[in-house]
Design a protein around this motif. Structure first.
Motif, PDB file in Angstrom:
ATOM      1  N   GLN A  22       0.831  -1.208   0.000  1.00  0.00           N
ATOM      2  CA  GLN A  22       0.000   0.000   0.000  1.00  0.00           C
ATOM      3  C   GLN A  22       0.865   1.257   0.000  1.00  0.00           C
ATOM      4  OE1 GLN A  22      -2.313  -1.429   3.453  1.00  0.00           O
ATOM      5  NE2 GLN A  22      -4.142  -0.697   2.361  1.00  0.00           N
ATOM      6  N   VAL A  23       1.902   1.254   0.827  1.00  0.00           N
ATOM      7  CA  VAL A  23       2.783   2.418   0.880  1.00  0.00           C
ATOM      8  C   VAL A  23       3.482   2.613  -0.464  1.00  0.00           C
ATOM      9  CG1 VAL A  23       4.769   3.477   2.032  1.00  0.00           C
ATOM     10  CG2 VAL A  23       3.091   2.186   3.372  1.00  0.00           C
ATOM     11  N   GLN A  24       3.902   1.520  -1.084  1.00  0.00           N
ATOM     12  CA  GLN A  24       4.549   1.620  -2.406  1.00  0.00           C
ATOM     13  C   GLN A  24       3.589   2.208  -3.426  1.00  0.00           C
ATOM     14  OE1 GLN A  24       7.608  -0.652  -3.666  1.00  0.00           O
ATOM     15  NE2 GLN A  24       7.553   0.737  -5.406  1.00  0.00           N
ATOM     16  N   ALA A  25       2.332   1.756  -3.419  1.00  0.00           N
ATOM     17  CA  ALA A  25       1.335   2.275  -4.356  1.00  0.00           C
ATOM     18  C   ALA A  25       1.092   3.765  -4.123  1.00  0.00           C
ATOM     19  CB  ALA A  25       0.029   1.497  -4.227  1.00  0.00           C
ATOM     20  N   ILE A  26       1.051   4.171  -2.859  1.00  0.00           N
ATOM     21  CA  ILE A  26       0.877   5.594  -2.550  1.00  0.00           C
ATOM     22  C   ILE A  26       2.044   6.389  -3.114  1.00  0.00           C
ATOM     23  CG2 ILE A  26       0.868   7.281  -0.666  1.00  0.00           C
ATOM     24  CD1 ILE A  26      -0.624   5.041   0.998  1.00  0.00           C
ATOM     25  N   TYR A  27       3.266   5.941  -2.815  1.00  0.00           N
ATOM     26  CA  TYR A  27       4.434   6.681  -3.297  1.00  0.00           C
ATOM     27  C   TYR A  27       4.488   6.711  -4.823  1.00  0.00           C
ATOM     28  CZ  TYR A  27       8.923   8.448  -4.433  1.00  0.00           C
ATOM     29  OH  TYR A  27       9.910   9.220  -4.993  1.00  0.00           O
ATOM     30  N   ASP A  28       4.191   5.562  -5.462  1.00  0.00           N
ATOM     31  CA  ASP A  28       4.259   5.504  -6.920  1.00  0.00           C
ATOM     32  C   ASP A  28       3.254   6.430  -7.592  1.00  0.00           C
ATOM     33  OD1 ASP A  28       6.394   3.761  -6.935  1.00  0.00           O
ATOM     34  OD2 ASP A  28       5.163   1.960  -7.187  1.00  0.00           O
ATOM     35  N   LEU A  29       2.199   6.811  -6.876  1.00  0.00           N
ATOM     36  CA  LEU A  29       1.250   7.800  -7.391  1.00  0.00           C
ATOM     37  C   LEU A  29       1.746   9.224  -7.134  1.00  0.00           C
ATOM     38  CD1 LEU A  29      -1.540   8.634  -8.538  1.00  0.00           C
ATOM     39  CD2 LEU A  29      -2.409   8.457  -6.179  1.00  0.00           C
ATOM     40  N   VAL A  30       2.101   9.510  -5.894  1.00  0.00           N
ATOM     41  CA  VAL A  30       2.361  10.899  -5.515  1.00  0.00           C
ATOM     42  C   VAL A  30       3.729  11.405  -5.946  1.00  0.00           C
ATOM     43  CG1 VAL A  30       0.759  10.694  -3.600  1.00  0.00           C
ATOM     44  CG2 VAL A  30       3.203  10.416  -3.159  1.00  0.00           C
ATOM     45  N   LYS A  31       4.617  10.528  -6.358  1.00  0.00           N
ATOM     46  CA  LYS A  31       5.941  10.984  -6.791  1.00  0.00           C
ATOM     47  C   LYS A  31       5.868  11.885  -8.017  1.00  0.00           C
ATOM     48  CE  LYS A  31       7.012   6.895  -9.605  1.00  0.00           C
ATOM     49  NZ  LYS A  31       7.858   5.683  -9.687  1.00  0.00           N
ATOM     50  N   TYR A  32       4.716  11.895  -8.694  1.00  0.00           N
ATOM     51  CA  TYR A  32       4.555  12.720  -9.887  1.00  0.00           C
ATOM     52  C   TYR A  32       4.087  14.136  -9.568  1.00  0.00           C
ATOM     53  CZ  TYR A  32       5.263   8.380 -12.345  1.00  0.00           C
ATOM     54  OH  TYR A  32       5.803   7.212 -12.806  1.00  0.00           O
TER      55      TYR A  32
END
Length: 196
Positions: free
Chosen positions: A32-42
């Motif tokens: 879940q944390v990875q999915a959050i980061y992979d979205l917000v890094k943009y």
């Protein structure tokens, strides 16, 4: 004029989202944390810099070390949250700029050779990234409890180093019982927006 984002998504991210003060015991996974980061890094930042650093506090020992630096009102919820994250600004973010800004690699030395300039830029841009991270937590169907009631120097000494400035601690998880305080008022459009 309506927004492109549908009403349910608007509610999830903003209108119905609140700062959580209690959480269920459902775990927050690394996925879940990875999915959050992979979205917000943009999310946009100046010069595409990425100064935000996130320290996940998972072990009971680390949680106890963190809780002692939290304000008394924040200690019980920090101890009980499924996941806690320390957000900090990396004041040496400029070292990554040649890779992150390949069209302008000289920005590293041209704009960020002085430590005070880096610290100011890291603070502003990591604060932007922290806000994206909170919205990303909400997008994952979780609740965020961001807190700045803490001993910043103590958290830095306990978990970070001199190159990282703590910004906030965020409790993360599914909301628990009585998770929300009443919604506080917001300023209206004409109190905030000026056209010149």
């Amino acid at each position: 004029m309506s927004l492109v984002l549908d009403s349910a998504a608007q509610d999830l991210l903003f209108r119905e989202a609140r700062t959580a003060n209690s959480f269920s015991d459902e775990p927050v996974t690394d996925e879940q944390v990875q999915a959050i980061y992979d979205l917000v890094k943009y999310g946009p930042t100046a010069f595409n810099q990425t100064p935000l650093r996130i320290t996940l506090v998972r072990s009971p020992e680390a949680r106890e070390r963190l809780v002692k630096h939290m304000a008394s009102g924040n200690q019980p919820k920090t101890l009980a949250a499924p996941l806690v994250a320390i957000l900090s600004a990396d004041n040496e973010f400029h070292e990554e700029l040649p890779a992150l800004l390949p069209g302008f690699p000289q920005a590293k030395d041209l704009f960020f050779s002085e430590r005070p300039v880096r610290e100011q830029s890291a603070l502003m841009n990591s604060a932007l990234q922290a806000a994206y991270f909170i919205v990303g937590i909400r997008a994952a169907g979780l609740a965020a409890g961001p807190m700045t009631g803490l001993d910043f120097a103590g958290v830095q000494k306990e978990f970070l180093d001199d190159d990282h400035t703590p910004l906030m601690v965020i409790n993360i998880g599914k909301p628990g019982e009585n998770a929300w305080y009443p919604r506080s008022p917001r300023l209206e459009f004409d109190q905030v927006i000026t056209t010149v």
